[in-house]
Design a protein around this motif. Structure first.
Motif, PDB file in Angstrom:
ATOM      1  N   VAL A   1      -1.463   7.591   4.708  1.00  0.00           N
ATOM      2  CA  VAL A   1      -1.584   8.967   4.038  1.00  0.00           C
ATOM      3  C   VAL A   1      -1.184   9.928   4.680  1.00  0.00           C
ATOM      4  N   GLN A   2      -1.686  10.072   5.947  1.00  0.00           N
ATOM      5  CA  GLN A   2      -1.328  11.245   6.915  1.00  0.00           C
ATOM      6  C   GLN A   2       0.239  11.044   7.345  1.00  0.00           C
TER       7      GLN A   2
ATOM      8  N   VAL B   1       0.649  -1.149  -0.055  1.00  0.00           N
ATOM      9  CA  VAL B   1      -0.096   0.024  -0.165  1.00  0.00           C
ATOM     10  C   VAL B   1       0.853   1.284   0.003  1.00  0.00           C
ATOM     11  N   ARG B   2       1.918   1.343   0.751  1.00  0.00           N
ATOM     12  CA  ARG B   2       2.677   2.173   0.992  1.00  0.00           C
ATOM     13  C   ARG B   2       3.414   2.592  -0.670  1.00  0.00           C
ATOM     14  N   ALA B   3       3.828   1.712  -1.386  1.00  0.00           N
ATOM     15  CA  ALA B   3       4.372   2.076  -2.845  1.00  0.00           C
ATOM     16  C   ALA B   3       3.012   2.376  -3.592  1.00  0.00           C
ATOM     17  N   PHE B   4       1.899   1.928  -3.437  1.00  0.00           N
ATOM     18  CA  PHE B   4       0.697   2.348  -4.396  1.00  0.00           C
ATOM     19  C   PHE B   4       0.198   3.741  -4.049  1.00  0.00           C
ATOM     20  N   LEU B   5       0.388   4.090  -2.824  1.00  0.00           N
ATOM     21  CA  LEU B   5       0.075   5.401  -2.540  1.00  0.00           C
ATOM     22  C   LEU B   5       1.042   6.590  -3.274  1.00  0.00           C
ATOM     23  N   GLN B   6       2.095   6.187  -3.839  1.00  0.00           N
ATOM     24  CA  GLN B   6       3.050   7.151  -4.262  1.00  0.00           C
ATOM     25  C   GLN B   6       2.623   7.545  -5.636  1.00  0.00           C
ATOM     26  N   ASN B   7       1.624   6.955  -6.239  1.00  0.00           N
ATOM     27  CA  ASN B   7       1.040   7.452  -7.650  1.00  0.00           C
ATOM     28  C   ASN B   7      -0.206   8.570  -7.001  1.00  0.00           C
ATOM     29  N   PRO B   8      -0.126   9.768  -7.768  1.00  0.00           N
ATOM     30  CA  PRO B   8      -1.057  10.617  -7.451  1.00  0.00           C
ATOM     31  C   PRO B   8      -2.546  10.455  -7.951  1.00  0.00           C
ATOM     32  N   VAL B   9      -2.536   9.646  -8.989  1.00  0.00           N
ATOM     33  CA  VAL B   9      -3.976   9.366  -9.243  1.00  0.00           C
ATOM     34  C   VAL B   9      -4.719   8.552  -8.055  1.00  0.00           C
ATOM     35  N   VAL B  10      -3.772   7.705  -7.534  1.00  0.00           N
ATOM     36  CA  VAL B  10      -4.325   6.598  -6.252  1.00  0.00           C
ATOM     37  C   VAL B  10      -4.558   7.769  -5.110  1.00  0.00           C
ATOM     38  N   ARG B  11      -3.881   8.678  -4.945  1.00  0.00           N
ATOM     39  CA  ARG B  11      -4.247   9.581  -3.734  1.00  0.00           C
ATOM     40  C   ARG B  11      -5.395  10.479  -4.021  1.00  0.00           C
ATOM     41  N   ASP B  12      -5.649  10.954  -5.335  1.00  0.00           N
ATOM     42  CA  ASP B  12      -6.859  11.431  -5.648  1.00  0.00           C
ATOM     43  C   ASP B  12      -8.094  10.677  -5.708  1.00  0.00           C
ATOM     44  N   TYR B  13      -7.963   9.407  -5.857  1.00  0.00           N
ATOM     45  CA  TYR B  13      -9.167   8.391  -5.888  1.00  0.00           C
ATOM     46  C   TYR B  13      -9.115   8.302  -4.355  1.00  0.00           C
ATOM     47  N   TRP B  14      -8.265   8.022  -3.303  1.00  0.00           N
ATOM     48  CA  TRP B  14      -8.597   7.874  -1.900  1.00  0.00           C
ATOM     49  C   TRP B  14      -9.346   9.110  -1.333  1.00  0.00           C
ATOM     50  N   TYR B  15      -8.880  10.133  -1.697  1.00  0.00           N
ATOM     51  CA  TYR B  15      -9.484  11.591  -1.416  1.00  0.00           C
ATOM     52  C   TYR B  15     -11.148  11.552  -1.663  1.00  0.00           C
ATOM     53  N   ALA B  16     -11.241  11.281  -3.069  1.00  0.00           N
ATOM     54  CA  ALA B  16     -12.520  11.389  -3.662  1.00  0.00           C
ATOM     55  C   ALA B  16     -13.619  10.381  -3.248  1.00  0.00           C
ATOM     56  N   THR B  17     -12.983   9.308  -2.710  1.00  0.00           N
ATOM     57  CA  THR B  17     -14.053   8.298  -2.305  1.00  0.00           C
ATOM     58  C   THR B  17     -14.117   8.114  -0.805  1.00  0.00           C
ATOM     59  N   ARG B  18     -13.437   8.914  -0.088  1.00  0.00           N
ATOM     60  CA  ARG B  18     -13.521   8.999   1.626  1.00  0.00           C
ATOM     61  C   ARG B  18     -14.826   8.739   2.169  1.00  0.00           C
ATOM     62  N   GLY B  19     -15.637   9.654   1.428  1.00  0.00           N
ATOM     63  CA  GLY B  19     -17.344   9.496   1.980  1.00  0.00           C
ATOM     64  C   GLY B  19     -17.870   8.171   2.002  1.00  0.00           C
ATOM     65  N   GLU B  20     -17.644   7.321   0.955  1.00  0.00           N
ATOM     66  CA  GLU B  20     -18.482   6.034   0.913  1.00  0.00           C
ATOM     67  C   GLU B  20     -17.499   5.120   1.963  1.00  0.00           C
ATOM     68  N   ARG B  21     -16.421   5.377   2.559  1.00  0.00           N
ATOM     69  CA  ARG B  21     -16.079   4.466   3.412  1.00  0.00           C
ATOM     70  C   ARG B  21     -16.370   4.875   4.991  1.00  0.00           C
TER      71      ARG B  21
END
Length: 242
Positions: A219-220, A179-199
């Motif tokens: 992420v923090q 996951v730590r490597a996965f989060l280095q992609n900016p698209v992944v970060r954008d997805y995570w921020y955009a979908t935080r409400g559904e979690r």
């Protein structure tokens, strides 16, 4: 009014209740075979014989035939392991728990496979992609068709990560590293921020909630890190942290 359960699903549930020792995949195959005949056309005697021949040994345990005793020529029940321990309610309960867990794992894998198939279809069909909620469109870059496909792919990878850990295929600490490597992609970060409400409404002890909690913390940590070596950011949490 609650949605009506499909006939196929009812058959599957009835078989699962009637044959609790059968694996989930066998229950699914038997339910489909039953539905294909009994619910689609008038069954015949040949259909019944074919079903029995196919599933008798899978739905019901096969009993070992008795064997002759060497002295009397009589018969006794075959014992696969003559040195096994005497029966006990605790051992039986453990065996039932193991069977229940095996069926749960099979159900998780089957559900994950179906989910991956649906996401794959959405990635290949723009009309289907429009039906998938991918978070708040106002966050990050505009939701173009290309970005929607990217978000769908990120979701597929993320859900596969959750499933891999939930089924025991990937240890928790290895998941943290992935996951730590996965989060280095900016698209992944954008997805995570955009979908935080559904979690927000996830059950606290569900596999996805536990993985999401770990990702939020990571992420923090990555955002607050004062050095560039992202591969040493964070501490792989143990199971007891939850």
């Amino acid at each position: 009014m609650a949605p009506t359960e499909s006939a196929d699903r009812v058959v599957e549930r009835m078989l699962g209740t009637s044959f609790p020792e059968a694996s989930y995949s066998v229950i699914q195959d038997a339910a489909r075979a039953t539905a294909d005949v009994a619910l689609r056309r008038e069954p015949t005697e040949a259909d019944a014989r074919a079903f029995a021949a196919r599933f008798r040994g899978q739905l019901l345990p096969v009993e070992e035939p008795p064997i002759a005793t060497p002295r009397s020529g009589g018969t006794r029940e075959r014992r696969p392991d003559s040195r096994r321990r005497p029966w006990s309610p605790f051992r039986r309960r453990r065996e039932e728990d193991e069977r229940r867990e095996a069926r749960r794992q099979e159900a998780l894998i089957a559900a994950g496979q179906r989910r991956m198939e649906l996401l794959s279809r959405a990635m290949n069909d723009p009309d289907l992609a429009e039906t998938v909620f991918l978070g708040d469109a106002g966050l990050g870059a505009p939701m173009t068709p290309e970005r929607r496909r990217q978000f769908l792919y990120v979701r597929a990878v993320y859900e596969n990560m959750v499933l891999s850990w939930a089924t025991g295929a990937v240890p928790w600490k290895d998941l943290f590293v992935q996951v730590r490597a996965f989060l280095q992609n900016p698209v992944v970060r954008d997805y995570w921020y955009a979908t935080r409400g559904e979690r927000a409404g996830l059950t606290a002890d569900s596999p996805e909630a536990e993985v999401a909690h770990m990702i939020d913390s990571l992420v923090q940590d990555l955002e607050e890190a004062e050095y560039d070596e992202w591969w040493i950011v964070g501490r792989p949490p143990g199971e007891q942290d939850f």
